[in-house]
Design a protein around this motif. Structure first.
Motif, PDB file in Angstrom:
ATOM      1  N   ARG A 145      44.896  54.084  33.418  1.00  0.00           N
ATOM      2  CA  ARG A 145      44.068  52.882  33.515  1.00  0.00           C
ATOM      3  C   ARG A 145      44.830  51.662  33.006  1.00  0.00           C
ATOM      4  O   ARG A 145      45.534  51.747  32.003  1.00  0.00           O
ATOM      5  CB  ARG A 145      42.794  53.038  32.684  1.00  0.00           C
ATOM      6  N   HIS A 146      44.672  50.560  33.742  1.00  0.00           N
ATOM      7  CA  HIS A 146      45.245  49.300  33.276  1.00  0.00           C
ATOM      8  C   HIS A 146      44.401  48.144  33.795  1.00  0.00           C
ATOM      9  O   HIS A 146      43.931  48.168  34.932  1.00  0.00           O
ATOM     10  CB  HIS A 146      46.695  49.144  33.747  1.00  0.00           C
ATOM     11  N   ALA A 147      44.230  47.105  32.957  1.00  0.00           N
ATOM     12  CA  ALA A 147      43.491  45.903  33.355  1.00  0.00           C
ATOM     13  C   ALA A 147      44.490  44.772  33.594  1.00  0.00           C
ATOM     14  O   ALA A 147      45.318  44.464  32.739  1.00  0.00           O
ATOM     15  CB  ALA A 147      42.486  45.505  32.276  1.00  0.00           C
ATOM     16  N   PHE A 148      44.419  44.163  34.767  1.00  0.00           N
ATOM     17  CA  PHE A 148      45.289  43.056  35.160  1.00  0.00           C
ATOM     18  C   PHE A 148      44.505  41.751  35.054  1.00  0.00           C
ATOM     19  O   PHE A 148      43.354  41.674  35.465  1.00  0.00           O
ATOM     20  CB  PHE A 148      45.780  43.249  36.599  1.00  0.00           C
ATOM     21  N   LYS A 149      45.158  40.728  34.471  1.00  0.00           N
ATOM     22  CA  LYS A 149      44.473  39.442  34.266  1.00  0.00           C
ATOM     23  C   LYS A 149      44.873  38.415  35.326  1.00  0.00           C
ATOM     24  O   LYS A 149      46.043  38.375  35.765  1.00  0.00           O
ATOM     25  CB  LYS A 149      44.821  38.895  32.872  1.00  0.00           C
ATOM     26  N   PHE A 150      43.892  37.569  35.718  1.00  0.00           N
ATOM     27  CA  PHE A 150      44.127  36.537  36.731  1.00  0.00           C
ATOM     28  C   PHE A 150      43.472  35.219  36.309  1.00  0.00           C
ATOM     29  O   PHE A 150      42.628  35.202  35.410  1.00  0.00           O
ATOM     30  CB  PHE A 150      43.555  37.002  38.080  1.00  0.00           C
ATOM     31  N   ARG A 151      43.851  34.118  36.989  1.00  0.00           N
ATOM     32  CA  ARG A 151      43.311  32.808  36.596  1.00  0.00           C
ATOM     33  C   ARG A 151      41.888  32.579  37.083  1.00  0.00           C
ATOM     34  O   ARG A 151      41.176  31.692  36.615  1.00  0.00           O
ATOM     35  CB  ARG A 151      44.233  31.704  37.160  1.00  0.00           C
ATOM     36  N   ASN A 152      41.483  33.410  38.078  1.00  0.00           N
ATOM     37  CA  ASN A 152      40.140  33.179  38.659  1.00  0.00           C
ATOM     38  C   ASN A 152      39.727  34.398  39.464  1.00  0.00           C
ATOM     39  O   ASN A 152      40.446  35.393  39.533  1.00  0.00           O
ATOM     40  CB  ASN A 152      40.174  31.915  39.539  1.00  0.00           C
ATOM     41  N   PHE A 153      38.585  34.304  40.124  1.00  0.00           N
ATOM     42  CA  PHE A 153      38.070  35.446  40.887  1.00  0.00           C
ATOM     43  C   PHE A 153      38.852  35.622  42.185  1.00  0.00           C
ATOM     44  O   PHE A 153      39.155  36.744  42.597  1.00  0.00           O
ATOM     45  CB  PHE A 153      36.585  35.249  41.192  1.00  0.00           C
ATOM     46  N   ALA A 154      39.205  34.516  42.815  1.00  0.00           N
ATOM     47  CA  ALA A 154      39.872  34.588  44.132  1.00  0.00           C
ATOM     48  C   ALA A 154      41.211  35.314  44.023  1.00  0.00           C
ATOM     49  O   ALA A 154      41.557  36.136  44.878  1.00  0.00           O
ATOM     50  CB  ALA A 154      40.069  33.181  44.683  1.00  0.00           C
ATOM     51  N   GLU A 155      41.985  35.026  42.947  1.00  0.00           N
ATOM     52  CA  GLU A 155      43.268  35.725  42.778  1.00  0.00           C
ATOM     53  C   GLU A 155      43.043  37.204  42.488  1.00  0.00           C
ATOM     54  O   GLU A 155      43.760  38.066  43.002  1.00  0.00           O
ATOM     55  CB  GLU A 155      44.076  35.068  41.647  1.00  0.00           C
ATOM     56  N   ALA A 156      42.025  37.492  41.709  1.00  0.00           N
ATOM     57  CA  ALA A 156      41.696  38.883  41.415  1.00  0.00           C
ATOM     58  C   ALA A 156      41.317  39.623  42.697  1.00  0.00           C
ATOM     59  O   ALA A 156      41.700  40.764  42.931  1.00  0.00           O
ATOM     60  CB  ALA A 156      40.559  38.936  40.392  1.00  0.00           C
ATOM     61  N   GLN A 157      40.589  38.929  43.548  1.00  0.00           N
ATOM     62  CA  GLN A 157      40.157  39.515  44.816  1.00  0.00           C
ATOM     63  C   GLN A 157      41.356  39.788  45.723  1.00  0.00           C
ATOM     64  O   GLN A 157      41.458  40.842  46.352  1.00  0.00           O
ATOM     65  CB  GLN A 157      39.181  38.553  45.506  1.00  0.00           C
ATOM     66  N   THR A 158      42.299  38.862  45.763  1.00  0.00           N
ATOM     67  CA  THR A 158      43.511  39.047  46.576  1.00  0.00           C
ATOM     68  C   THR A 158      44.283  40.273  46.112  1.00  0.00           C
ATOM     69  O   THR A 158      44.698  41.119  46.921  1.00  0.00           O
ATOM     70  CB  THR A 158      44.395  37.786  46.477  1.00  0.00           C
ATOM     71  N   PHE A 159      44.440  40.396  44.801  1.00  0.00           N
ATOM     72  CA  PHE A 159      45.161  41.559  44.245  1.00  0.00           C
ATOM     73  C   PHE A 159      44.424  42.854  44.574  1.00  0.00           C
ATOM     74  O   PHE A 159      45.028  43.853  44.979  1.00  0.00           O
ATOM     75  CB  PHE A 159      45.300  41.379  42.731  1.00  0.00           C
ATOM     76  N   THR A 160      43.107  42.819  44.442  1.00  0.00           N
ATOM     77  CA  THR A 160      42.291  44.002  44.757  1.00  0.00           C
ATOM     78  C   THR A 160      42.550  44.472  46.181  1.00  0.00           C
ATOM     79  O   THR A 160      42.743  45.672  46.436  1.00  0.00           O
ATOM     80  CB  THR A 160      40.800  43.674  44.570  1.00  0.00           C
ATOM     81  N   ASN A 161      42.607  43.516  47.093  1.00  0.00           N
ATOM     82  CA  ASN A 161      42.842  43.878  48.496  1.00  0.00           C
ATOM     83  C   ASN A 161      44.252  44.424  48.722  1.00  0.00           C
ATOM     84  O   ASN A 161      44.463  45.319  49.536  1.00  0.00           O
ATOM     85  CB  ASN A 161      42.574  42.672  49.398  1.00  0.00           C
ATOM     86  N   LYS A 162      45.216  43.900  47.964  1.00  0.00           N
ATOM     87  CA  LYS A 162      46.597  44.406  48.074  1.00  0.00           C
ATOM     88  C   LYS A 162      46.669  45.863  47.599  1.00  0.00           C
ATOM     89  O   LYS A 162      47.274  46.715  48.236  1.00  0.00           O
ATOM     90  CB  LYS A 162      47.557  43.538  47.245  1.00  0.00           C
ATOM     91  N   VAL A 163      45.980  46.152  46.505  1.00  0.00           N
ATOM     92  CA  VAL A 163      45.966  47.517  45.981  1.00  0.00           C
ATOM     93  C   VAL A 163      45.238  48.443  46.960  1.00  0.00           C
ATOM     94  O   VAL A 163      45.678  49.558  47.233  1.00  0.00           O
ATOM     95  CB  VAL A 163      45.316  47.562  44.588  1.00  0.00           C
ATOM     96  N   ALA A 164      44.173  47.937  47.532  1.00  0.00           N
ATOM     97  CA  ALA A 164      43.425  48.737  48.516  1.00  0.00           C
ATOM     98  C   ALA A 164      44.299  49.060  49.733  1.00  0.00           C
ATOM     99  O   ALA A 164      44.286  50.190  50.245  1.00  0.00           O
ATOM    100  CB  ALA A 164      42.176  47.988  48.954  1.00  0.00           C
ATOM    101  N   ASP A 165      45.100  48.093  50.145  1.00  0.00           N
ATOM    102  CA  ASP A 165      46.007  48.336  51.284  1.00  0.00           C
ATOM    103  C   ASP A 165      47.061  49.382  50.933  1.00  0.00           C
ATOM    104  O   ASP A 165      47.370  50.272  51.729  1.00  0.00           O
ATOM    105  CB  ASP A 165      46.699  47.024  51.700  1.00  0.00           C
ATOM    106  N   LEU A 166      47.611  49.283  49.715  1.00  0.00           N
ATOM    107  CA  LEU A 166      48.602  50.273  49.258  1.00  0.00           C
ATOM    108  C   LEU A 166      47.984  51.674  49.298  1.00  0.00           C
ATOM    109  O   LEU A 166      48.584  52.634  49.757  1.00  0.00           O
ATOM    110  CB  LEU A 166      49.022  49.970  47.810  1.00  0.00           C
ATOM    111  N   GLU A 177      45.391  52.804  50.995  1.00  0.00           N
ATOM    112  CA  GLU A 177      45.100  53.299  52.347  1.00  0.00           C
ATOM    113  C   GLU A 177      46.386  53.759  53.036  1.00  0.00           C
ATOM    114  O   GLU A 177      46.405  54.778  53.723  1.00  0.00           O
ATOM    115  CB  GLU A 177      44.411  52.176  53.142  1.00  0.00           C
ATOM    116  N   ALA A 178      47.450  53.039  52.785  1.00  0.00           N
ATOM    117  CA  ALA A 178      48.738  53.393  53.415  1.00  0.00           C
ATOM    118  C   ALA A 178      49.236  54.753  52.925  1.00  0.00           C
ATOM    119  O   ALA A 178      49.867  55.501  53.654  1.00  0.00           O
ATOM    120  CB  ALA A 178      49.780  52.307  53.115  1.00  0.00           C
ATOM    121  N   GLU A 179      48.910  55.071  51.669  1.00  0.00           N
ATOM    122  CA  GLU A 179      49.379  56.348  51.083  1.00  0.00           C
ATOM    123  C   GLU A 179      48.300  57.423  51.096  1.00  0.00           C
ATOM    124  O   GLU A 179      48.524  58.534  50.629  1.00  0.00           O
ATOM    125  CB  GLU A 179      49.840  56.106  49.631  1.00  0.00           C
ATOM    126  N   ASN A 180      47.113  57.069  51.592  1.00  0.00           N
ATOM    127  CA  ASN A 180      45.967  57.989  51.534  1.00  0.00           C
ATOM    128  C   ASN A 180      45.769  58.524  50.124  1.00  0.00           C
ATOM    129  O   ASN A 180      45.518  59.715  49.898  1.00  0.00           O
ATOM    130  CB  ASN A 180      46.108  59.144  52.528  1.00  0.00           C
TER     131      ASN A 180
END
Ligand SMILES: C[C@H](O)[C@H](O)[C@H]1CNC2=NC(N)=NC(=O)C2=N1
Length: 115
Positions: free
Chosen positions: A46-67, A69-72
């Motif tokens: 477990r790790h918590a990543f910090k961001f300046r706002n919700f939109a950046e957090a959301q972008t990162f979330t989607n990047k992790v989700a893509d990773l 899905e690519a690796e199942n």
């Protein structure tokens, strides 16, 4: 030795072994910011990543989700204002596999690429 973040996840079956304590200690060196927690009897990274706002957090979330899905191989992700908490573990073995450390390293790489 290929760095963890450059390795692909291996197909993991329900009879795959969980990492041993020795393997865990070795693998944790590559993902030092992640803690090993036990939730519902299952070890997870477990790790918590910090961001300046919700939109950046959301972008990162989607990047992790893509990773994922690519690796199942999929994490639990908690998206909050300015913060994303990611947990990696292998559901089918109820604990930690090398794949989870690989994906944690890939998650760190995605975060660093946003800084
Ligand atoms: C059917 C599907 O391939 C499996 O359920 C995959 C999907 N993603 C997964 N993700 C994780 N973290 N653990 C699993 O055991 C797992 N299994």
């Amino acid at each position: 030795m290929t760095q963890l973040k450059q390795q692909a996840c291996e197909a993991c079956s329900s009879d795959a072994p969980r990492v041993s304590d020795a393997e865990k200690a070795e693998l944790q060196k590559d993902v030092p910011d992640w803690e090993v927690v036990t939730l519902d009897g299952e070890e997870q990274l477990r790790h918590a990543f910090k961001f300046r706002n919700f939109a950046e957090a959301q972008t990162f979330t989607n990047k992790v989700a893509d990773l994922a899905e690519a690796e199942n191989h999929h994490p639990a992700i908690l998206l909050e204002w300015g913060k994303v908490t990611v947990r990696w573990w292998t559901h089918k073995i109820g604990g930690l596999h090398k794949n989870d450390f690989i994906m944690a390293a890939r998650t760190d790489e995605a975060y660093k690429a946003m800084q």
